[in-house]
Each structure stands twice: as C-alpha cells, then as structure tokens.
Design a protein around this motif. Structure first.
Motif, short mmCIF file in Angstrom:
data_model
loop_
_atom_site.label_atom_id
_atom_site.label_comp_id
_atom_site.label_asym_id
_atom_site.label_seq_id
_atom_site.Cartn_x
_atom_site.Cartn_y
_atom_site.Cartn_z
N GLY A 108 23.82 -15.86 31.23
CA GLY A 108 25.34 -16.41 31.01
C GLY A 108 25.62 -17.32 29.84
O GLY A 108 26.50 -17.88 29.67
N PRO A 147 26.40 -18.99 26.23
CA PRO A 147 27.10 -18.55 25.31
C PRO A 147 26.43 -17.72 24.38
O PRO A 147 26.96 -16.74 23.63
N SER A 148 25.20 -17.89 23.85
CA SER A 148 24.39 -17.30 22.77
C SER A 148 24.11 -15.82 23.12
O SER A 148 23.89 -14.94 22.59
N ARG A 205 26.09 -13.75 25.21
CA ARG A 205 27.44 -13.14 25.52
C ARG A 205 27.63 -11.95 24.46
O ARG A 205 28.21 -10.92 24.82
N GLY A 206 27.03 -12.10 23.26
CA GLY A 206 27.16 -10.96 22.42
C GLY A 206 25.97 -9.95 22.49
O GLY A 206 26.16 -8.95 21.79
N THR A 263 29.19 -11.44 17.00
CA THR A 263 29.45 -13.19 17.40
C THR A 263 28.51 -13.82 18.41
O THR A 263 28.46 -12.90 19.49
N THR A 264 27.88 -14.92 18.28
CA THR A 264 26.90 -15.10 19.28
C THR A 264 27.81 -16.48 20.16
O THR A 264 26.97 -16.90 20.93
N THR A 316 31.90 -12.11 30.14
CA THR A 316 30.71 -11.88 29.65
C THR A 316 30.56 -11.47 28.14
O THR A 316 29.42 -11.34 27.75
N PRO A 361 31.84 -12.53 24.03
CA PRO A 361 31.91 -13.79 23.25
C PRO A 361 33.17 -14.31 23.25
O PRO A 361 33.43 -15.46 23.01
#
Ligand SMILES: Nc1ncnc2c1ncn2[C@@H]1O[C@H](COP(=O)(O)OP(=O)(O)O)[C@@H](O)[C@H]1O
Ligand SMILES: [Mg+2]
Lengths: 266, 266
Positions: free
Chosen positions: A68, A70-71, A73-74, B11-12, B108, B110
């Motif tokens: 989960g 942030p990095s 999520r893509g 996008t990360t 889930t 970005p």
C-alpha cells in the motif's frame, strides 16, 4: 526473488479473526494461485496485499516495500472480485480513465481492451455488458497500467471455457514477460494452471506448493483429491470422512464434473 | 501482449496531481454526459422553479422604494439551487463509488484522495457554472429579475455555492452507508442553513443564539453576498469577504472529506 512476502499476518473483520497468522512468499514472474473455498479469506488476503485492508498485526511486503505504499500504487494492479468499473461509462472510457491514472495513453488503453477481447464492445456502456464482459473490462483497467504485480480476485468466474483458457494463456504470457500474478479461485480445476499454489482454508494455509508437489503429497493425480488427502492428513479422521460422504452425495445429485467442483464442498 | 514491467511515464507518487484531478473531473463529466435526463433536469429545473416563484409573487404589491419580493427571494434562490442540487448529486455519486468497488480500486492507484475529491469539485463546479448561466439568463430576461450589480457576479457566487454543496456532499457521504441514509443527509445539512440564512427571517430579528448559529453556517454568507450584488452596482468588500468565507468553508469541508476517506478499511 520474492515479489511478495507475508509474515505473521493477522486480520480481523468485524468480530471475526479472518486470517489468524499467515506467512508465505510469492516468487516473482510466476502465476501463483490462491485457492480456497468461499469465505476462506482469499479476498481479505488480497486486500491486504494491495493495502486497503486494515490489518491487526504482521507484515506484508510487496516489491520490497510495505503493502500500500504510495510508491507501489503505480506498480501493483488489483482486480476486485465484483467488477469495479463505471457502469455509466463505455468500456473505452473506463479503460482510458484508468490508463490516465497510471500515466498511460489512450493507445495503451485500446491495447488493453484488445488483450481481453473487448475491442468490438469498446463503445458500449459497461452497464449494458454481460457479467463476463464486465469482468474482462475490469481486468483491462488493471492491465492497462502494465503492473509488475497483478492481484486478480476470481477473474475467471462466469466465463465460458474458451475465454477461460485464453485468459490463462494471457496470464502465463504476462508472467513470461516478468509480471508476478496472484490469482484467486474457489474451483480446484484452475489449480493445475498455476505455477505455484497457496491453499487457504478458514484463513489457514493448508499448502504452499506446486501442482506437481501437491499431487505427490496428496497421492493423487487429481488435484482436488490430492487437496482432500492433504486436508485429511491434517484433521481428525472422523470429521473429514463425514465431509467426504456429503461431497459425493452432492456430486451425484448435481452431476457436475469433478473438476469444476467448488472446494467449499470438500 | 502489452505487458511491460516498467514504463518511464509511470506515476509512482500519490501526491496531489493536477493531471489526475483533471482526468477525474473529465471522467465524472463523461458519466454525466451519458445521462441525458440528468443534464436536462440540471439545466432546466431551476429555471422552472424560479418561474413558479415569479408567478407566485407577480401580483403581490410591494411598498414603493423597496425591491420586489421576487427580486429578493429569486436572487437568493440562484445561490441555493446549485448548493442543494450539487450536494445531492455528489453524495449519491460518491456513495456509488463506494458501493460499486471503484473507490476501493481507485485507492490502489496513484490517484491521491484529494485528487479524487477535487476532481468531483471541478466537474460539478463546471456543471454548476452552466446551470447558473442558464438560470440567470432566464431569470433576468423571462422573469425580469432585477439585479443592480453584475450578473456575472451572481454566476460566480452560484458556482462557489455549488462547490460548497459538492464539498459537503463528499463529506456527508463518508457517513452514509446506504442511499437511504445519503438522501436523508440533505435535509439535515441543507434545511437548517436555509432556515437560518436570513431569507425567511432577517438575521437582525433572530434570537441571539439563532443568529450565532447562523453566523457559523456558510450558506448565510452566500445569501449575503447575493444580496450585496442585488443592491449595489459595483462589487462590495462585504461581497468579496462573503465569497471568500464560502470558498474557505468549501475547502475546509474538502479537507475533512479527504481526512475521513480511509484508504484501509476493515
Ligand atoms: N466487511 C466484512 N465485515 C466482516 N466480516 C467480513 C467482511 N468481509 C468478509 N468478511 C468475512 O471474512 C471471511 C473471509 O471473507 P473473504 O475474504 O471474502 O473470503 P473469500 O474471498 O475466500 O470468499 C468470511 O467469513 C466473511 O464472512
Ligand atoms: Mg472472495
């Protein structure tokens, strides 16, 4: 390299302890099947993998980072059990929206639709699609991000056999290209299509294995039979004998082929 | 097969991104565009209701030197319609995101939570602008509504009111578990503000404690701003202050909505 590692994962939902302490690892670049009867905790576990499930304790690491993050999520795609696409948009509009969220172009959205065989239906509203088409639209919206890890919750339920085979070929194609796939199912006949198997029952891991190893451990060529034997070896003999009689009765009544038998009857 | 394991454009992060906000606003507007009847109702209903008010007060005599009742009430309604309509539309739309699983899926990706909420704000703000232009045009030409100040300021205030409605709708939907609940938040949030905004009873004539409540309700300032436009030819400082207060309340509600939107749920 492991794409996913889960250590002592405990999850409560409501007052119930759904996952009482799971530990396993999922190797990268393979199709790992998460098999178990309905209610065994597959969806809960997948939600934990993508970081939308509140967990009580334990650690879930995906691609070396906490689930989960942030990095991630893509890089992680999730297809929920019930198709989660917008009914009041066309298939193409859905794919393009999710494409844009992943920084992908409209061309890649169209390619994802072609991948799931929905090019002809691209202009139709999702609300007008059949259940199977809707599920594939939902899948396309995850494929379009080109994720490194793809978490698919029962993606082949309700699909006709030809499409099912096609999708499994697609999953293996993705794995061959380096994607890690975690695919859940409650029917045992999909188990044979996976590179690795995680068998879940009441939130407990019954087996972390391969189809070949499970056949050997369960002393049967039939994976469902092998699964049963493994379960039986773990349990009190009397209780599982009862379950077995019940199961064969049900099969006789429904006339269902053995392979498509839900594990829940086991 | 379009599988890629990494794409340079990916996008990360999930920080606020104008691109993702715009993509989301576009998606919401596209959903709206497929719903012709809703668009028609959004554009036409306020004008029809205003027409009813016009007929109601048409033959009621007004003391010389005072603005007609319709001029006062009709102008205020130009701010209240978009607030009510956008509150309802947004809380239902957000509840649908929640129940259809698309929200879980979006969380889930970005897309940042504030991107999602701002996307709704932008989309329905634009819809409200269109609605306000139509309603103001009909009111001033067909119903001869007298506005001393600029009609564009009326449109501006209507849009800010609509955004306040969107923000409160997003916030309220976090507390609604069903459509029945969501709809009932409308009277709870909207009616007290309407009763106390100074339209039914001038604020100076209210009991002190009611006036104190009125002082902290944002709709009060929206109505005051419209009354300023209705009575002075140029934009007044009070009007700009009031617009600022309404916009600030909208931002506060959006921030609260983002804070109450949990990524991990049980
Ligand atoms: N939102 C929820 N609140 C409480 N319990 C839940 C919730 N969702 C699922 N459960 C319970 O958690 C258990 C596992 O459910 P789930 O993960 O959906 O299983 P599966 O996907 O294998 O069918 C079930 O007993 C189910 O009743
Ligand atoms: Mg499930």
């Amino acid at each position: 390299m492991d794409a996913v590692t889960v250590t002592d994962l405990v999850v409560d939902r409501g007052r119930r302890r759904v996952l009482p302490g799971l530990s396993f690892a999922v190797p990268a670049g393979q199709v790992t099947g998460l098999l178990g009867p309905s209610g065994s905790g597959k969806t809960t576990l997948m939600r934990a993998l993508v970081g939308v499930q509140q967990v009580r304790s334990g650690r879930v690491t995906v691609l070396g980072e906490p689930a989960g993050s942030p990095s991630l999520r893509g890089r992680v795609g999730y297809v929920t059990q019930a198709p989660s696409v917008y009914d009041d948009l066309t298939v193409r509009e859905n794919a393009r929206y999710f494409a844009s969220l992943y920084g992908m172009s409209a061309r890649e959205a169209d390619a994802a639709l072609a991948d799931v065989g929905l090019t002809a239906a691209a202009g139709q509203l999702v609300g007008d699609l059949s259940g199977g088409q809707r599920g594939r639209a939902s899948l396309a919206c995850a494929l379009v991000g080109g994720p490194e890890v793809l978490v698919l919750d029962e993606p082949t339920v309700g699909l006709d056999p030809v499409l099912r085979v096609e999708l499994w070929e697609r999953f293996h194609g993705l794995a061959a290209a380096g994607t890690t796939l975690i695919v859940s199912s409650h029917v045992m006949d999909e188990a044979g299509r996976c590179d690795r198997l995680l068998l879940l029952r009441d939130g407990e891991l019954i087996a972390d294995s391969t189809p070949a190893q499970l056949r050997a451990d369960g002393r049967s060529q039939d994976l469902e039979e092998a699964f049963l034997n493994v379960v039986r070896a773990r349990e009190v003999v009397g209780a599982s004998e009862q379950g077995r009689e019940h199961r064969s009765e049900e099969r006789a009544r429904s006339g269902a082929p053995r392979g498509s038998e839900p594990v829940s009857r086991a | 097969m379009t599988a890629t394991t990494s794409a340079p454009t990916r996008t990360t992060t999930s920080h606020l991104s104008p691109r993702l906000t715009a993509a989301t606003a576009g998606r919401v507007l596209r959903q709206l565009r497929h719903d012709h009847r809703t668009i028609a109702m959004m554009l036409v209903l306020p004008s029809l209701l205003l027409g009813l008010l016009h007929l109601l007060w048409q033959d009621v005599p007004t003391p010389p030197g005072q603005p007609g009742v319709f001029d006062r009430v009709g102008l205020t309604m130009l701010g209240i319609f978009p607030f009510v309509v956008m509150f309802l539309v947004t809380s239902i739309a957000m509840l649908r995101e929640r129940t259809s699983g698309t929200l879980e899926r979006l969380l889930t990706t970005p897309l940042a939570r504030l991107d999602l909420l701002l996307g709704y704000g932008v989309a329905f703000g634009l819809a409200a602008a269109l609605q306000a232009v139509v309603t103001v045009a009909v009111a001033t030409t067909v119903y001869d509504l007298e506005v001393v100040g600029s009609v564009w300021l009326v449109v501006l205030i209507a849009v800010v009111d609509a955004i306040l409605g969107v923000a409160l709708g997003l916030l309220a939907s976090a507390f609604a578990r069903s459509e029945f609940q969501a709809v009932q938040f409308m009277p709870v949030i909207v009616l007290p503000q309407f009763f106390l905004c100074g339209l039914l009873v001038p604020r100076e004539q209210m009991a002190g404690w009611l006036q104190a409540i009125s002082d902290v309700l944002p709709l009060t300032y929206a109505v005051e701003a419209l009354q300023e436009v209705g009575s002075s030819a140029t934009a007044t400082g009070t009007m700009w202050r009031d617009v600022g207060i309404v916009a600030g309340a909208a931002l506060l509600a959006l921030a609260l909505a983002a804070a109450t939107l949990r990524r991990r749920t049980s």
